[in-house]
Design a protein around this motif. Structure first.
Motif, mmCIF file in Angstrom:
data_model
loop_
_atom_site.group_PDB
_atom_site.id
_atom_site.type_symbol
_atom_site.label_atom_id
_atom_site.label_comp_id
_atom_site.label_asym_id
_atom_site.label_seq_id
_atom_site.Cartn_x
_atom_site.Cartn_y
_atom_site.Cartn_z
ATOM 1 N N THR A 232 4.251 -7.095 -14.750
ATOM 2 C CA THR A 232 4.574 -6.283 -13.581
ATOM 3 C C THR A 232 3.745 -6.680 -12.367
ATOM 4 O O THR A 232 4.251 -6.746 -11.246
ATOM 5 C CB THR A 232 4.352 -4.790 -13.906
ATOM 6 N N ASP B 66 -1.264 -0.855 -10.020
ATOM 7 C CA ASP B 66 -0.488 -0.996 -8.785
ATOM 8 C C ASP B 66 -1.370 -1.674 -7.731
ATOM 9 O O ASP B 66 -2.480 -2.109 -8.033
ATOM 10 C CB ASP B 66 0.057 0.361 -8.322
ATOM 11 N N SER B 67 -0.861 -1.772 -6.503
ATOM 12 C CA SER B 67 -1.618 -2.545 -5.501
ATOM 13 C C SER B 67 -2.956 -1.876 -5.183
ATOM 14 O O SER B 67 -3.917 -2.551 -4.849
ATOM 15 C CB SER B 67 -0.786 -2.736 -4.232
ATOM 16 N N PHE B 68 -3.019 -0.561 -5.321
ATOM 17 C CA PHE B 68 -4.274 0.131 -5.020
ATOM 18 C C PHE B 68 -5.353 -0.198 -6.048
ATOM 19 O O PHE B 68 -6.482 -0.551 -5.695
ATOM 20 C CB PHE B 68 -4.045 1.649 -4.959
ATOM 21 N N ARG C 31 11.143 -5.657 -5.463
ATOM 22 C CA ARG C 31 11.223 -6.650 -6.546
ATOM 23 C C ARG C 31 11.202 -6.000 -7.927
ATOM 24 O O ARG C 31 11.755 -6.538 -8.880
ATOM 25 C CB ARG C 31 10.057 -7.642 -6.442
ATOM 26 N N LEU C 32 10.532 -4.856 -8.048
ATOM 27 C CA LEU C 32 10.386 -4.223 -9.358
ATOM 28 C C LEU C 32 11.590 -3.357 -9.726
ATOM 29 O O LEU C 32 11.692 -2.872 -10.852
ATOM 30 C CB LEU C 32 9.101 -3.376 -9.397
ATOM 31 N N GLY D 2 7.112 -5.131 -2.855
ATOM 32 C CA GLY D 2 6.824 -5.101 -4.290
ATOM 33 C C GLY D 2 7.755 -4.150 -5.019
ATOM 34 O O GLY D 2 8.321 -4.493 -6.061
ATOM 35 N N GLU E 121 5.119 -9.734 -10.677
ATOM 36 C CA GLU E 121 6.340 -9.438 -9.935
ATOM 37 C C GLU E 121 6.049 -8.627 -8.670
ATOM 38 O O GLU E 121 6.699 -8.799 -7.643
ATOM 39 C CB GLU E 121 7.314 -8.689 -10.841
ATOM 40 N N LEU E 122 5.071 -7.759 -8.777
ATOM 41 C CA LEU E 122 4.668 -6.962 -7.610
ATOM 42 C C LEU E 122 4.111 -7.867 -6.513
ATOM 43 O O LEU E 122 4.202 -7.556 -5.333
ATOM 44 C CB LEU E 122 3.618 -5.929 -8.051
ATOM 45 N N GLY E 123 3.543 -9.007 -6.926
ATOM 46 C CA GLY E 123 2.976 -9.930 -5.946
ATOM 47 C C GLY E 123 1.487 -9.754 -5.773
ATOM 48 O O GLY E 123 0.912 -10.175 -4.777
ATOM 49 N N LEU E 124 0.864 -9.101 -6.758
ATOM 50 C CA LEU E 124 -0.558 -8.812 -6.673
ATOM 51 C C LEU E 124 -1.379 -10.072 -6.919
ATOM 52 O O LEU E 124 -1.241 -10.722 -7.951
ATOM 53 C CB LEU E 124 -0.881 -7.763 -7.750
ATOM 54 N N GLY F 161 -4.143 -0.909 6.191
ATOM 55 C CA GLY F 161 -5.310 -1.470 5.534
ATOM 56 C C GLY F 161 -5.110 -1.718 4.055
ATOM 57 O O GLY F 161 -6.042 -2.040 3.343
ATOM 58 N N GLY F 162 -3.876 -1.572 3.567
ATOM 59 C CA GLY F 162 -3.597 -1.871 2.163
ATOM 60 C C GLY F 162 -3.283 -3.345 2.007
ATOM 61 O O GLY F 162 -3.599 -4.155 2.878
ATOM 62 N N MET F 163 -2.643 -3.684 0.901
ATOM 63 C CA MET F 163 -2.336 -5.095 0.689
ATOM 64 C C MET F 163 -0.960 -5.449 1.242
ATOM 65 O O MET F 163 -0.552 -6.592 1.210
ATOM 66 C CB MET F 163 -2.392 -5.433 -0.798
ATOM 67 N N LEU G 93 1.945 -4.609 -0.026
ATOM 68 C CA LEU G 93 2.889 -4.969 -1.090
ATOM 69 C C LEU G 93 3.835 -3.833 -1.419
ATOM 70 O O LEU G 93 4.758 -3.986 -2.208
ATOM 71 C CB LEU G 93 2.125 -5.339 -2.370
ATOM 72 N N ARG H 97 -6.379 -3.772 -5.712
ATOM 73 C CA ARG H 97 -7.315 -3.976 -4.610
ATOM 74 C C ARG H 97 -8.717 -3.522 -5.009
ATOM 75 O O ARG H 97 -9.712 -4.169 -4.699
ATOM 76 C CB ARG H 97 -6.834 -3.187 -3.387
ATOM 77 N N GLU I 126 3.795 2.792 -5.866
ATOM 78 C CA GLU I 126 3.725 2.186 -4.534
ATOM 79 C C GLU I 126 4.460 3.049 -3.504
ATOM 80 O O GLU I 126 3.957 3.295 -2.402
ATOM 81 C CB GLU I 126 4.361 0.785 -4.539
#
Lengths: 137, 134
Positions: free
Chosen positions: A89, A56-58, B111-112, B108, A92-95, B100-102, B104, A61, B47
């Motif tokens: 995935t 995931d985004s975490f 979209r999912l 995100g 699609e998440l945009g990572l 401070g995250g991204m 998304l 990162r 998320e």
């Protein structure tokens, strides 16, 4: 407190993430790894994420951070073993993982690290060498 | 839409985000969702659970197995009593973050998922619902 083990393998560090990490564990891996790079003067880091069922985004990162921090500490990072469903995935998440080099498996990861290190070496060499290495880009 | 079964989980620590992922994975497998769809739904849940924890000050996830006409799917609802979101359009945009995250998380997750609903009031809290069909 639980920790993700970091193994030293020659001039590389090897991290195999085998559990579903909670956020604090991911942050402590980031810290431990920077410390280990300094302590062992490792030139490369291999992170095996083949057991990870999601990124995931975490986690994304964290991988980005590890790659940038190791670069500052003169080590290169390659993430290996991403599952296809995870890759689909993530897109699609945009990572955005532009800063992270990836390889399909451990063998190719090691190959990639070694070729990146050779390239760095030849770039830092001031004088052109007369052997066959000089043609390498 | 009919709810076939449901369950709830509190989201109060970062370990609870892991629990949410595991529960969603279990339920997605039970209805025979394919691996890519499972991965998308679990990632979206991760998320949203983190948003609930980080921005909402904790909350609860409701998971429901739903059927609609010939379709079966999972509906996840994340609810908190946090500060709410002033500008929802802005919050859904990629790269927008106050933590401070991204940035998304919401975009995100939208979209999912196949369906995405958000209901928020400044000062009262936020409820985000997603559905992913098998």
């Amino acid at each position: 407190m639980e920790r993700i083990p970091i193994l030293k393998m020659g001039k590389f560090l090897l991290v195999t993430i085998q559990i579903d990490m909670h956020d604090r564990l991911a942050l402590s891996l980031q810290d431990d790894l920077t410390e280990m790079i300094v302590k062992t003067q490792a030139k490369g880091v291999l992170i095996d994420i083949s057991s990870l069922e999601i990124v995931d985004s975490f986690i994304g990162r964290m991988l980005n951070n590890i790659a940038s921090m190791s670069k500052v500490l003169d080590a290169l990072t390659v993430v290996v073993g991403m599952r296809p469903a995870v890759a689909i995935t993530m897109v699609e998440l945009g990572l955005d993982m532009k800063g992270v080099k990836t390889a399909l498996d451990m063998d190719r990861g090691i190959e990639l690290l070694e070729s990146m290190m050779d390239q760095e070496d030849s770039e830092s060499a001031q004088e052109p060498e007369s052997d066959n290495d000089s043609t390498k880009e | 839409m009919t709810v076939q079964r449901s369950d709830k989980r509190l989201i109060r620590t970062s370990e609870d985000i892991v629990m949410v992922r595991q529960l969603v994975r279990e339920w997605a497998k039970t209805i025979g969702m394919n691996l890519v769809d499972q991965t998308k739904l679990i990632t979206a849940a991760s998320e949203l659970a983190r948003n609930t924890f980080d921005y909402g000050g904790g909350g609860v996830m409701l998971i429901e197995q739903v059927i609609d006409a010939m379709k079966i799917g999972l509906r996840l609802t994340f609810e908190d009593k946090g500060p709410g979101i002033d500008d929802v359009e802005q919050a859904i945009k990629d790269g927008y973050t106050t933590g401070g995250g991204m940035g998304l998380g919401l975009g995100g997750a939208r979209r999912l998922a196949n369906e995405f609903y958000i209901d928020t009031k400044p000062g009262e809290g936020t409820r985000v619902t997603i559905i992913r069909w098998k």
